[in-house]
Design an enzyme around this catalytic site. Structure first.
Site, mmCIF file in Angstrom:
data_model
loop_
_atom_site.group_PDB
_atom_site.id
_atom_site.type_symbol
_atom_site.label_atom_id
_atom_site.label_comp_id
_atom_site.label_asym_id
_atom_site.label_seq_id
_atom_site.Cartn_x
_atom_site.Cartn_y
_atom_site.Cartn_z
ATOM 1 N N HIS A 138 0.838 -1.204 0.000
ATOM 2 C CA HIS A 138 0.000 0.000 0.000
ATOM 3 C C HIS A 138 0.870 1.250 0.000
ATOM 4 C CE1 HIS A 138 -3.433 2.572 1.483
ATOM 5 N NE2 HIS A 138 -2.423 3.247 2.022
ATOM 6 N N GLU A 139 1.875 1.273 0.864
ATOM 7 C CA GLU A 139 2.760 2.440 0.936
ATOM 8 C C GLU A 139 3.599 2.592 -0.330
ATOM 9 O OE1 GLU A 139 2.140 4.478 3.117
ATOM 10 O OE2 GLU A 139 0.949 3.191 4.432
ATOM 11 N N HIS A 193 1.604 4.331 -2.896
ATOM 12 C CA HIS A 193 1.619 5.777 -2.678
ATOM 13 C C HIS A 193 2.844 6.402 -3.329
ATOM 14 C CE1 HIS A 193 -1.867 6.537 -0.305
ATOM 15 N NE2 HIS A 193 -1.491 5.821 0.746
ATOM 16 N N GLU A 205 -6.212 7.000 -0.759
ATOM 17 C CA GLU A 205 -6.186 5.752 0.013
ATOM 18 C C GLU A 205 -6.860 4.620 -0.748
ATOM 19 O OE1 GLU A 205 -4.494 5.134 2.838
ATOM 20 O OE2 GLU A 205 -3.750 7.158 2.471
#
Length: 292
Positions: free
Chosen positions: A134-135, A138, A209
């Protein structure tokens, strides 16, 4: 969906910048105010671009580590980075028992992934992989820069309003014996603009997100592992709050403090239930593709 989120984010950032320019114009009633707003927007964006990684890491006292200090974590980040086709970011650990994680950096070549000590204790390897993926998403989508710029522009709106209002109240009297600029413009800057800027900043955060969750599912091919991680993080995070500058909350993978009604407009993250639902749908799609 990814392209739609990118367009939405660009539009929201444009609204923030426009709020600065128009606010400056309304407060002074001339082009000089608009130029001041434009200058603030440009300076804030550049500062966020160049210093975003250092400021966020310092805010949470994140400590860089090498492979010798945490080989399992380092190797996991390296493996997922390779799958995401990204340069290896700095790996950092935040000295707190609060389970959370974030990414920062002005671009993939100057990025960092930080996890807390607490998150490594409550998540299994698959769940932690989902969080790290997930990071990394980003970073790949340059959301880290987007959030830093949005935060800076939002803060600049408030600061500019205070500065121009002070000058209008105590500055020289104009030719027609009126002090300062447009009183409606000053009211907008002092009251309405900061609220609007915060709403826009939070909307940007929530949009990014959802995209990062989808990206993590594509990297790991295990969307349910991330769903499980989010549920654990929300549950435990309520008991052990994360200490740090609230301005950097949008960077965190989850903000455990839920809000309902009008307060939901000020959430930095979408409801965990909505994120889990999206991940469950992605898992269903993966199963259908595998069975065909």
């Amino acid at each position: 969906m990814f392209q739609g989120n990118q367009i939405k984010t660009a539009a929201l950032l444009g609204l923030l910048s426009g709020l600065l320019v128009l606010g400056g114009y309304w407060a002074t009633g001339n082009q000089q105010g608009a130029l001041i707003g434009l200058l603030f927007a440009a300076m804030g964006s550049f500062g966020s671009w160049f210093y975003s990684d250092k400021v966020a890491l310092a805010a949470y006292q994140a400590q860089p580590i090498d492979r010798n200090q945490a080989p399992e974590l380092y190797d996991l980040v390296a493996d997922l980075t390779n799958k995401a086709d990204l340069p290896m970011p700095k790996v950092c650990v935040v000295p707190t028992q609060t389970p959370n994680a974030f990414a920062t950096g002005r671009d993939p070549e100057h990025a960092a992934v930080a996890v807390t000590q607490g998150i490594m204790q409550i998540l299994n390897k698959e769940e932690l992989a989902g969080v790290i993926a997930h990071e990394l998403t980003h970073i790949k989508n340059r959301d880290t820069l987007t959030q830093a710029v949005a935060g800076t522009l939002g803060g600049a709106v408030t600061f500019l309003g205070k500065m121009l209002t002070f000058g209008a109240l105590y500055g020289p009297v104009s030719r027609d014996d009126r002090q300062g600029g447009n009183p409606i413009g000053m009211l907008i800057l002092v009251i309405v603009a900061p609220i609007a800027a915060t709403l826009i900043q939070m909307a940007i955060s929530r949009t990014r997100e959802f995209s990062a969750d989808r990206g993590a599912a594509e990297i790991t091919q295990q969307p349910l592992a991330l769903a499980s991680a989010l549920q654990k993080l929300e549950s435990v995070g309520r008991q052990v709050p994360m200490n740090g500058n609230p301005a950097f909350e949008p960077l965190l993978i989850i903000n455990p403090f839920a809000a309902g009604g009008l307060e939901s407009l000020f959430r930095t993250h979408p409801p965990t239930e909505a994120r889990v639902s999206q991940l469950q749908e992605l898992a269903k799609q993966q199963r259908n593709l595998a069975s065909t």
